[in-house]
Design a protein around this motif. Structure first.
Motif, short mmCIF file in Angstrom:
data_model
loop_
_atom_site.label_atom_id
_atom_site.label_comp_id
_atom_site.label_asym_id
_atom_site.label_seq_id
_atom_site.Cartn_x
_atom_site.Cartn_y
_atom_site.Cartn_z
N PRO A 127 -8.84 8.41 0.52
CA PRO A 127 -9.19 7.21 -0.26
C PRO A 127 -9.75 7.56 -1.63
CG PRO A 127 -9.99 7.02 1.99
CD PRO A 127 -9.52 8.43 1.83
N LYS A 154 -4.05 4.56 0.20
CA LYS A 154 -4.39 3.38 1.00
C LYS A 154 -3.73 3.44 2.37
CE LYS A 154 -4.70 0.41 -3.12
NZ LYS A 154 -6.13 0.07 -2.96
N ASN A 190 0.83 -1.21 0.00
CA ASN A 190 0.00 0.00 0.00
C ASN A 190 0.86 1.26 0.00
OD1 ASN A 190 -2.26 -1.60 0.08
ND2 ASN A 190 -2.78 -1.16 2.21
N ILE A 217 -4.15 6.15 6.49
CA ILE A 217 -4.30 6.51 5.09
C ILE A 217 -3.12 7.39 4.64
CG2 ILE A 217 -5.67 7.89 3.46
CD1 ILE A 217 -6.89 5.23 4.00
#
Length: 276
Positions: free
Chosen positions: A107, A112, A73, A126
């Protein structure tokens, strides 16, 4: 009996943390509105001809105890942020701001959950992992005559190093938008920042119109680990050395970090000969 440390307002609950964060975000926006600083904002596809410095960093860190999903991510997050930054030209006198280029990580933009460091603990968040990108930019700037205006250090000991120790292999913290990374072009020519990724590596280049009369190196002294109570810390002093291209003589030694970073990995991985 030792007095129990009083918790900060922002540590009392997730709601209070969100409120405190929003207050700082608004305060930074107001400060920038009042500032007379001119922020860089022009991007161009063509590259300036002279390479001032080059850096690279693995995108995915693989080691015991590291969540590979968060690492993957992180790579997504870094690629998105690179696309918002690469090609930026910083004219003489202008200020580069990491967050003014990247914007808020959400998002909806494709960001991510990656690893973030909050109150000394690694946890998902995030946009996590962008500290790796800001750190590559910081290393590029340290190998140039540009002036660092805002820098926030976090642990420079997030994982054991493989091979030769690299100063500032990590340790540049950013969090939207009040924990920023900023530098000023205090030279008489344009400079350009390029950042991009392939499958496994993050790359960065700082370019200019023509060569500067000096080149710059990072020098680390007194590197070791030190136990304090039940914790270990990486300790060192990191200097920026300016060298005259014509004579090869050192013209300046500037202390850029008196490093005292809490070790965030398994203490058993610390080389015993490095502990003092």
């Amino acid at each position: 009996m030792a007095q129990k440390k009083r918790r900060l307002f922002c540590e009392m609950s997730p709601l209070f943390f969100a409120l405190s964060t929003q207050k700082e975000v608004i305060k930074r926006k107001f400060q920038d509105l009042r500032s007379e600083a001119v922020f860089a904002g022009q991007r161009q596809e063509g590259r300036l001809p002279n390479v001032v410095s080059k850096q690279n960093l693995p995108l995915i860190k693989r080691a015991k105890g590291i969540d590979i999903r968060l690492q993957e991510n992180k790579a997504v997050n870094i690629r998105l942020a690179c696309s918002a930054i690469t090609g930026i030209v910083i004219h003489p006198g202008e200020l580069f701001s990491f967050w003014r280029m990247v914007g808020k990580t959400t998002p909806e933009k494709g960001y991510k959950d990656g690893r973030i460091l909050r109150y000394g603990h690694l946890q998902p968040g995030i946009g996590g992992g962008l500290c790796n990108l800001s750190n590559v930019i910081h290393r590029l700037v340290l190998h140039s005559p540009l002036e660092v205006v805002e820098f926030h250090s976090h642990s420079d000991a997030l994982a054991p190093d493989h091979g030769e120790r690299i100063p500032f292999s990590s340790g540049t913290s950013v969090s939207y938008n009040y924990i920023d990374y900023r530098f000023r072009n205090n030279t008489d020519q344009d400079v350009q920042l390029l950042v991009w990724c392939d499958e496994e590596t993050l790359y960065g280049e700082l370019r200019s119109e023509y060569q500067f009369p000096q080149f710059f190196e990072l020098v680390e002294e007194n590197h070791h680990f030190h136990k304090e109570g039940d914790k270990y810390y990486r300790v060192s002093q990191i200097y920026k050395r300016a060298v005259d291209r014509q004579t090869g003589e050192t013209t300046q030694m500037q202390l850029v970090l008196d490093n005292h970073s809490e070790v965030m990995f398994d203490y058993q991985l610390i080389p015993k000969e490095s502990i003092r």
